[in-house]
Design a protein around this motif. Structure first.
Motif, short mmCIF file in Angstrom:
data_model
loop_
_atom_site.label_atom_id
_atom_site.label_comp_id
_atom_site.label_asym_id
_atom_site.label_seq_id
_atom_site.Cartn_x
_atom_site.Cartn_y
_atom_site.Cartn_z
N LYS A 1 -55.47 -16.57 67.52
CA LYS A 1 -55.26 -15.13 67.63
C LYS A 1 -56.11 -14.43 66.58
N ILE A 2 -56.57 -13.26 66.93
CA ILE A 2 -57.30 -12.41 66.01
C ILE A 2 -56.28 -11.57 65.24
N SER A 3 -56.41 -11.54 63.91
CA SER A 3 -55.47 -10.77 63.10
C SER A 3 -55.81 -9.27 63.18
N THR A 4 -54.94 -8.45 62.61
CA THR A 4 -55.18 -7.00 62.61
C THR A 4 -56.45 -6.66 61.85
N ARG A 5 -56.90 -7.54 60.95
CA ARG A 5 -58.14 -7.31 60.20
C ARG A 5 -59.34 -7.96 60.88
N GLY A 6 -59.15 -8.48 62.07
CA GLY A 6 -60.25 -9.09 62.82
C GLY A 6 -60.55 -10.51 62.39
N GLN A 7 -59.64 -11.11 61.65
CA GLN A 7 -59.85 -12.48 61.18
C GLN A 7 -59.40 -13.48 62.23
N LEU A 8 -59.99 -14.65 62.16
CA LEU A 8 -59.75 -15.70 63.14
C LEU A 8 -59.57 -17.02 62.41
N ALA A 9 -58.55 -17.78 62.76
CA ALA A 9 -58.36 -19.12 62.21
C ALA A 9 -58.94 -20.12 63.22
N VAL A 10 -59.91 -20.89 62.79
CA VAL A 10 -60.53 -21.88 63.66
C VAL A 10 -59.57 -23.07 63.78
N PRO A 11 -59.24 -23.48 65.00
CA PRO A 11 -58.31 -24.59 65.18
C PRO A 11 -58.78 -25.85 64.44
N LYS A 12 -57.81 -26.60 63.91
CA LYS A 12 -58.10 -27.78 63.09
C LYS A 12 -59.03 -28.77 63.79
N ALA A 13 -58.81 -29.04 65.05
CA ALA A 13 -59.65 -30.02 65.76
C ALA A 13 -61.11 -29.56 65.81
N ILE A 14 -61.33 -28.26 65.97
CA ILE A 14 -62.69 -27.72 66.00
C ILE A 14 -63.32 -27.81 64.61
#
Length: 80
Positions: free
Chosen positions: A6-19
């Motif tokens: 999910k994209i946070s309210t600040r436009g940040q993104l957590a890259v999934p662990k496997a990726i």
């Protein structure tokens, strides 16, 4: 390989662990995003220091290279 984030309210993104593991992405690394034809691609940006040893060694020692560069600059300044 796929993943969802999910994209946070600040436009940040957590890259999934496997990726992250597949791309060897760690904290502090830089990634490159590219959009083509409605799809987004992500790549790890290589640090130029990671390239050490991938190019052939110069034929001259670094001190000789500096010396030759100084000689060429002196010629240019002198108008030779």
């Amino acid at each position: 390989m796929t993943g969802i984030a999910k994209i946070s309210t600040r436009g940040q993104l957590a890259v999934p662990k496997a990726i992250r593991e597949k791309l060897n992405i760690k904290e502090g690394d830089t990634v490159f995003f590219e959009e083509k034809h409605g799809k987004v691609y992500i790549r790890k940006v290589k640090n130029f220091l990671d390239l050490e040893g991938t190019l052939p060694s110069p034929k001259l020692p670094i001190e000789k290279m500096k010396e030759k560069a100084m000689e060429e600059m002196a010629k240019e300044v002198a108008g030779v």
